[in-house]
Write an enzyme that holds these catalytic residues in place. Structure first.
Site, PDB file in Angstrom:
ATOM      1  N   CYS A 180       0.839  -1.203   0.000  1.00 11.25           N
ATOM      2  CA  CYS A 180       0.000   0.000   0.000  1.00 11.25           C
ATOM      3  C   CYS A 180       0.873   1.252   0.000  1.00 11.25           C
ATOM      4  O   CYS A 180       1.746   1.405   0.856  1.00 11.25           O
ATOM      5  CB  CYS A 180      -0.901  -0.015   1.238  1.00 11.25           C
TER       6      CYS A 180
ATOM      7  N   CYS B 179       0.406   3.287   3.464  1.00 11.75           N
ATOM      8  CA  CYS B 179       0.770   2.774   4.780  1.00 11.75           C
ATOM      9  C   CYS B 179       2.076   3.422   5.270  1.00 11.75           C
ATOM     10  O   CYS B 179       2.928   3.804   4.467  1.00 11.75           O
ATOM     11  CB  CYS B 179       0.924   1.259   4.729  1.00 11.75           C
TER      12      CYS B 179
ATOM     13  N   HIS C  76      -4.221   0.275   8.060  1.00 15.96           N
ATOM     14  CA  HIS C  76      -4.739   0.070   6.709  1.00 15.96           C
ATOM     15  C   HIS C  76      -6.177  -0.458   6.701  1.00 15.96           C
ATOM     16  O   HIS C  76      -6.929  -0.219   5.751  1.00 15.96           O
ATOM     17  CB  HIS C  76      -3.823  -0.935   6.001  1.00 15.96           C
TER      18      HIS C  76
ATOM     19  N   ASN D 218     -13.502   9.226  -1.354  1.00 15.74           N
ATOM     20  CA  ASN D 218     -14.121   8.164  -2.136  1.00 15.74           C
ATOM     21  C   ASN D 218     -13.917   6.871  -1.389  1.00 15.74           C
ATOM     22  O   ASN D 218     -12.778   6.470  -1.158  1.00 15.74           O
ATOM     23  CB  ASN D 218     -13.460   8.034  -3.517  1.00 15.74           C
TER      24      ASN D 218
ATOM     25  N   SER E  14      -9.179   3.448  -5.382  1.00 13.67           N
ATOM     26  CA  SER E  14      -8.192   2.461  -5.782  1.00 13.67           C
ATOM     27  C   SER E  14      -7.485   1.850  -4.588  1.00 13.67           C
ATOM     28  O   SER E  14      -6.765   0.874  -4.730  1.00 13.67           O
ATOM     29  CB  SER E  14      -7.172   3.116  -6.716  1.00 13.67           C
TER      30      SER E  14
ATOM     31  N   HIS F 272      -7.022   1.957   2.038  1.00 13.22           N
ATOM     32  CA  HIS F 272      -6.431   2.652   3.193  1.00 13.22           C
ATOM     33  C   HIS F 272      -7.266   3.904   3.505  1.00 13.22           C
ATOM     34  O   HIS F 272      -7.578   4.672   2.595  1.00 13.22           O
ATOM     35  CB  HIS F 272      -4.981   3.032   2.892  1.00 13.22           C
TER      36      HIS F 272
ATOM     37  N   HIS G 221      -8.395   7.311   3.807  1.00  9.26           N
ATOM     38  CA  HIS G 221      -7.778   8.580   3.395  1.00  9.26           C
ATOM     39  C   HIS G 221      -8.793   9.417   2.630  1.00  9.26           C
ATOM     40  O   HIS G 221      -9.844   8.907   2.213  1.00  9.26           O
ATOM     41  CB  HIS G 221      -6.559   8.329   2.501  1.00  9.26           C
TER      42      HIS G 221
ATOM     43  N   GLN H 130      -8.976  13.106  -0.141  1.00  5.27           N
ATOM     44  CA  GLN H 130      -8.204  14.014  -0.985  1.00  5.27           C
ATOM     45  C   GLN H 130      -8.669  15.435  -0.722  1.00  5.27           C
ATOM     46  O   GLN H 130      -9.799  15.676  -0.312  1.00  5.27           O
ATOM     47  CB  GLN H 130      -8.396  13.655  -2.457  1.00  5.27           C
TER      48      GLN H 130
HETATM   49 ZN   LIG Z   1      -2.351   1.124   3.700  1.00  8.81          ZN
END
Ligand SMILES: [Zn+2]
Ligand SMILES: [Zn+2]
Ligand SMILES: [Zn+2]
Length: 358
Positions: free
Chosen positions: A52, A55, A116, A156, A164, A167, A169, A171
Site C-alpha cells: 500500500c 501505509c 490500513h 471516495n 483504488s 487505506h 484517506h 483528498q
Molecule cells: Zn495502507
C-alpha cells in the site's frame, strides 16, 4: 399526524441548494423484488499492507517514502490533477464557443490513520477528531494562499466508487476558481439570504427540527433526521437524489471547517462515526460512498450566507451489490428515486450505533 401523500404519489421535490428538481416515485416501491441475500462482509484484516502506498514507512510510486506516521499524515499528491504553476495568459481560441481557461490548484492526500484496515466507521472518535483537525488546518493553510478560492475535501470510499486503495484517506483539491457545484450552492444561499435575511440551511435545519417533525416514537412518521448530537445533525435531505444520501449540518451558523470550536470538532467526529456505522450496518458491508464538505470560499468576499455542511453520496440501493444507477431519464432529464427520503431516513435511524463487525 396524517401520512404525507408524498409517500404515495409521484411528485417532484425542489433542491434549494442546487435549484433543481428531483422526481420521486414512491408508488414504484410496491414493485416485487427479491430481498437482500448478502452475507456480512468482513473488513480487510491487514493492519499493514506492504504493497500500500499510503501505509506508514512505504515507498510511493512517485519516489517519496511515507514517514512512520502514528496519527494523520498529509502530503502533496504525487500525480496531481492540478498544478500551482499553470501559465496565466488567456488561452486563445478561434471561437467564443471554444472557451478554455488556465486553472491552477493544489492536490493533497490525507491519511486518516496508520491502520490500513480501518474506516471512519471503525475508528475511535478521538482519532476522527485528529482528522477533523487536519481538515481544519489544511483549509486554513490553503486559505492563506491568495490565489486559492475553494478547498474541496472529499473521500471516495470503496471500489464501487472507484477508490483504488482501501487505506482510510481523503483528498483535498484546492482550486483557483470555485467549481460549479459549490458555486451554484453558494449563489443559492446568497440569493436566499438577500431575500429572507436568514440562512438557507439554518432555516432548513430549523424546519427539519420543528416539533411537528421531531423524531417521533413511530418509525412511520415523516422525520428525515438520522442521528443528532448537541452540535451536529445528520439527515436525509428532503430533496435527496441518492437513496441513502445524507447531509451533515452544524447547528451553529458557521462557514468553514477552520472555524469549528474544539467541542464542534468532537461532535462532528462523533456524527461522522454514527453515520458511517449506520451505513455499514444497513447492508452488513463496508458501505461505499463519496463524502465531502462544502464551505465558504477561502478568499475574497465574506460569504456570510454560506453554511458549512457535508454531503454523503452513497450508491447502494438494496444490498451490498445492488446499486442505483443514474442513467436513462436521469442522464437526459432529471434525477429520480423510488424510495422516499423519509423511508431511507427511518431505516438508517433504526440501525444500531454499534458496528456489525464489533
Ligand atoms: Zn495502507
Ligand atoms: Zn446557517
Ligand atoms: Zn453542498
Amino acid at each position: 399526524m396524517p401520512a404525507l401523500p408524498l409517500d404515495l404519489i409521484p411528485h417532484r421535490r425542489y433542491n434549494p441548494l442546487l435549484r433543481e428538481w428531483v422526481l420521486v416515485s414512491p408508488q414504484r416501491t410496491q414493485r416485487p423484488w427479491q430481498g437482500e441475500t448478502t452475507a456480512p462482509s468482513t473488513a480487510p484484516a491487514l493492519a499493514y499492507d506492504p504493497a500500500c502506498y499510503l501505509c506508514p514507512g512505504n515507498a510511493r510510486s512517485g519516489g517519496a517514502r511515507n514517514p512512520a506516521y502514528a496519527g494523520v499524515f498529509a502530503f502533496d499528491n504525487d500525480f496531481p490533477a492540478l498544478l500551482a504553476s499553470a501559465p496565466q495568459p488567456t488561452i486563445p481560441t478561434p471561437s467564443p464557443l471554444l472557451l478554455a481557461e488556465p486553472e491552477r490548484g493544489l492536490c493533497r492526500v490525507l491519511c486518516f490513520h496508520p491502520n490500513h484496515s480501518l474506516t471512519l466507521a471503525r475508528m475511535a472518535v478521538p482519532d476522527i477528531v485528529r482528522v477533523v483537525d487536519a481538515w481544519a488546518a489544511e483549509t486554513a493553510a490553503f486559505g492563506d494562499l491568495p490565489w486559492i478560492n475553494h478547498v474541496q475535501i472529499f473521500e471516495n470510499r470503496g471500489a464501487m466508487m472507484g477508490a483504488s486503495n482501501p487505506h482510510p484517506h481523503c483528498q483535498i483539491w484546492a482550486t483557483e476558481h470555485i467549481p460549479d457545484l459549490p458555486l451554484r450552492e453558494l449563489a443559492a444561499q446568497q440569493s436566499y439570504h438577500e431575500e429572507h435575511h436568514t440562512c438557507l440551511l439554518c432555516d432548513y435545519l430549523a424546519a427539519e427540527l420543528a416539533p411537528a417533525l421531531a423524531i417521533p416514537e413511530s418509525p412511520d412518521a415523516p422525520s428525515r433526521i438520522v442521528v443528532q448530537n448537541d452540535l451536529f445533525v445528520a439527515l436525509v435531505p428532503f430533496w435527496a437524489t441518492w437513496p441513502f444520501e445524507t447531509l451533515v449540518l452544524p447547528r451553529r451558523h458557521i462557514g468553514s471547517l477552520a472555524d469549528l470550536t474544539s467541542a464542534e470538532r468532537t461532535a462532528l467526529a462523533a456524527i461522522l462515526k454514527a453515520v458511517t456505522t449506520r451505513y455499514d450496518n444497513l447492508f452488513l458491508t463496508s458501505f461505499p460512498y463519496t463524502m465531502g464538505f462544502h464551505q465558504r470560499p477561502t478568499h475574497g468576499q465574506a460569504h456570510d450566507s454560506m453554511h458549512l455542511h457535508a454531503h454523503f453520496l452513497p450508491p447502494l440501493l438494496r444490498s451490498a451489490e445492488i446499486r442505483k444507477f443514474m442513467v436513462g431519464f436521469e442522464m437526459l432529464a432529471m434525477p429520480q428515486r423510488d424510495l422516499t427520503p423519509e423511508t431511507t431516513a427511518a431505516r438508517l435511524r433504526a440501525l444500531p450505533d454499534k458496528h456489525y463487525a464489533e
